[in-house]
Every structure is written in C-alpha cells, then in structure tokens.
Design a protein around this motif. Sequence first.
Motif, PDB file in Angstrom:
ATOM      1  N   ASN A   1       0.516   0.110  -4.630  1.00  0.00           N
ATOM      2  CA  ASN A   1       0.125  -0.596  -5.896  1.00  0.00           C
ATOM      3  C   ASN A   1      -1.150  -0.178  -6.366  1.00  0.00           C
ATOM      4  O   ASN A   1      -1.769  -0.490  -7.650  1.00  0.00           O
TER       5      ASN A   1
ATOM      6  N   ILE B   1      -4.639  -7.038  -4.431  1.00  0.00           N
ATOM      7  CA  ILE B   1      -3.603  -7.407  -3.502  1.00  0.00           C
ATOM      8  C   ILE B   1      -3.066  -6.084  -2.866  1.00  0.00           C
ATOM      9  O   ILE B   1      -3.293  -5.027  -3.449  1.00  0.00           O
ATOM     10  N   ASN B   2      -2.214  -6.203  -1.781  1.00  0.00           N
ATOM     11  CA  ASN B   2      -1.484  -4.965  -1.477  1.00  0.00           C
ATOM     12  C   ASN B   2      -0.043  -5.004  -2.040  1.00  0.00           C
ATOM     13  O   ASN B   2       0.289  -5.823  -2.622  1.00  0.00           O
ATOM     14  N   ALA B   3       0.695  -3.912  -1.567  1.00  0.00           N
ATOM     15  CA  ALA B   3       2.131  -3.720  -2.021  1.00  0.00           C
ATOM     16  C   ALA B   3       2.860  -4.979  -1.484  1.00  0.00           C
ATOM     17  O   ALA B   3       3.903  -5.381  -2.241  1.00  0.00           O
TER      18      ALA B   3
ATOM     19  N   LYS C   1       2.018  -7.956  -1.818  1.00  0.00           N
ATOM     20  CA  LYS C   1       1.665  -8.871  -2.702  1.00  0.00           C
ATOM     21  C   LYS C   1       0.609  -9.790  -2.006  1.00  0.00           C
ATOM     22  O   LYS C   1       0.373 -11.049  -2.306  1.00  0.00           O
TER      23      LYS C   1
END
Lengths: 226, 236
Positions: free
Chosen positions: A55, A74-76, A78
């Motif tokens: 992301n 945030i990361n992939a 979420k």
Amino acid sequence: MTAELIHAGLTRDEMARRAARDIPDGAYVNLGIGIPELVAAHIPPGREVIYHTENGVMGFGPPPPEGEEDPELINAGKKPITLLPGASFFHHADSFAMIRGGHIDFCILGAMQVARNGDLANWSTGAPGAIPAVGGAMDLVAGAGRIVVITEHCAKDGSPKLVDACTYPLTGRGVVARVFTDLAVVDVTSEGFVLREIAPGVDLDTVRRLTGAPLLAAAGIKTIEP
Amino acid sequence: MIDKRVGDPAQAVADVKDGDTVLIGGFGEAGSPIELIHALIDQGARDLVVASNNTGNGQVGLAALIAAGRVRKMICSYPRSSNSRVFPELYRKGQIELELVPQGTLAERIRAGGAGVPAFFTPSSVGTVLAEGKEVREFEGRPYVMERWLRADFALVKAELGDRLGNLTYNKTARNFGPIMCMAARTAIVQVSRIVEPGGIDPEVVVTPGVFVKRIVEVANAAHESVLVAQGVTYP
C-alpha cells in the motif's frame, strides 16, 4: 481428530524463525498477512532487511504501542505500523512497479494450497456465495524475486495443503520455490516436492502421509532447529 | 487567474452525472475522501461505476454510497473487510456488479489512463481465472496478459496540503491511489486538510502537480472511517 493432535510440529513462531533464516542480508522483503508477518521478529542478528508493504511504504517497523496508532499509517493488512529511519512513501503504481519490476527480492506468503509444480492458490475457495478478493497476491507472485510460503502442513479439516494439483483458483502458476510448514521444509523442484528438513519428533512417514503428492527425500535430511 | 478552490464538498461534486465513472481514493480508510463521498450521496447521481481498492466499512463513506444504491458496478481488488457488510450483501443478491482486478493491475490501469497509454501487458494473473478472455502474448519467452487503461469522469481524492493551483502533498499511507487517480480523471476533485498559498509547498516535495487537479476543497479535521464506524454513525 485434527492434524495438530496426531503429530508434533513447530509453533507458528518456530515456523517464522526457520523461514527468517533464509532471508539474506540486504534483502527487500514483502511479508504476506498472517504467519508471514511474524517473520520480521526473527531475522538473525547482523542482517539488515527492509520491509515493503504494497500500500506504499518501504522501511516500516513494528506496530506502535497502544494509543499511538495513526489511521493513515498502515500496512497492506490495514494494521497500524511505525516507520524506521530511512523509510519512504510512494503511490500504488510505484509500489507495484517495485513488485512487478523485480525490485523486491523475497516474498513470503500464506497458502491454501501449493501444488508439486509450484502452483499457488491463496486468494479464493471459489465457493458459491464467497466474495472474491485478490488484493496484491497475483502481482507479488508474478514479480517478486523468490516466492516462499509459510503454512500449516494441513488445513483445519486435516486435508493436505501440499497437493498434486490445486483445486482452488490459482494465484499464479509455478511460482513457489519453497514451503515452510509446521512439519517440514519442502522445496518445489522439477521433480516435484523434495523434503529438505523435518521438525523435531516428526518422521518421514508422517510427513508423507500428510502430504497430498509424492514427496522425495533429499539426501541428508536435516532436523529443523526450532 | 487560476483558482481551483471551491467553497465546500457539495459544490465540488455538483456536476457528477448519472452513469459516470468515478475513481475513489483510499486503501481501507487511509486516504478515503469521506466528506466528498458524503457530498456525492447528497448530490444524488445514480448508476455510477466506481473504481476503488475496497468497498468501505460500516455505513459511512464508500459503504454508504453503495448502500444508497448509487453504484451499479465496483471495479475493485479487495471488496471484503472485517466491517464490510454492505457490498457483500448486495453482491450476493446480484444487485451490484463486480469487476475484480489484481491490485497492481488496478493501479497500472489507472496510471495508464492518466498517461495516455490505452493498454499494456502484465505478468500478473497469467494462467488464472482473472486472465480469462484477455489477450495473452509472449515477450522474451514469458506470457503476459493485456490489460486496458482505466479513465474516469471524476476522481475523489484526499490529500494533505494543496494550493489554489492544485499542487498537492499527501499524508503517509493515505497517498496510495491519490496521485494516479488525479491523473486518470477528466475532473479530479481533491479534499485537503489545509490550503496554502502558491509557494507554500516546496516544489521539491509536490507529489501531485496541479495540472492533474481541477478542484480543491479544504476539509479541516476530516473524519476517519474507523472512528465513525466505532461510533455507530450511519450516513445519511
């Protein structure tokens, strides 16, 4: 009886620790959601590894302490992350240029099924009524340098995840190089699955019984150091 | 004088028409232009084709737009999440179409749309159900699937700083699809946390040059989807 009850095997953290030993110093790495996320905590000392999340971050660190989460960091999966010194942000087209363009060295994913020819299924059961959702999995397997999988050896219903041919819809064809399970380290070769390492207290017959395809034994099978 | 500022979100989305294609920024809640989406719900355009990575959460933002029956079709990579009930229910009832696209292909289709490239070949999805019916061609011994550009009538995007010329910066992972969606829409509408004077953004750090942006509206203290969902807010 479930697979977990009838054999010994590695915990999720032990699986992650074994997989982490394969990541070379200096690698740019993308970790999938689930057990793969645990790998970051187990990189051997002395190695510098940079984590990419599709992301749009290179160089993220562990989750923040409670109360310090930022909904726009945030990361992939979420989930909230932190940044390490030297991190960078980029938009989605650049992020997937990193993936498809071959700039990500190492990718660790979860799996529903891995076939003996390296086919991977990890995004959909294809069941009627299921909401299909693919995310970045097909891009990662098409572009990242080395694709390895961490997964329980068997599904929750006891069925093998290492199979002759995937029955679920594919994520990619012939993409998986190695599989780390709670029982073994298995390579995907032109001859099919080859057992390289085995978990302490587990024997070859057990692994073979729980594998849904022929499993060749490498010369000098090692015991996994948990 | 060029001045792309508009007074409020309602004015910014006033000319969206029934049947338009709308790109909506955001990856999960990060970068989701909630206030612009709510203005679009109030505005009333129907039969929209919406491209966005997800389908929203709870009953606010994108999920509320879908719940209001305004979206005919979603173009999307991941239409599921823990708090996403609206899209799955309509999809199972056959009341909304889904074009499922790998995330990187979605991004590249949008980038290509903005860059004037009508099609491209990608290794993603080759040999899978998502490549069915698409042209596959071999380059240097490897198969690639042809994907087409994605262009839109409008883009709704959330950014951080903006000036009257439309130059933008973003906030952390809220950047995600914003820059490429601004490129790919005939009319890119951007809500920013703060409008600054031209020159107030260092040219070295402008992420989206103003040429890609048509309208800019200041929304200080924009809502976060997860906060609204936790509070049980529903829109309208």
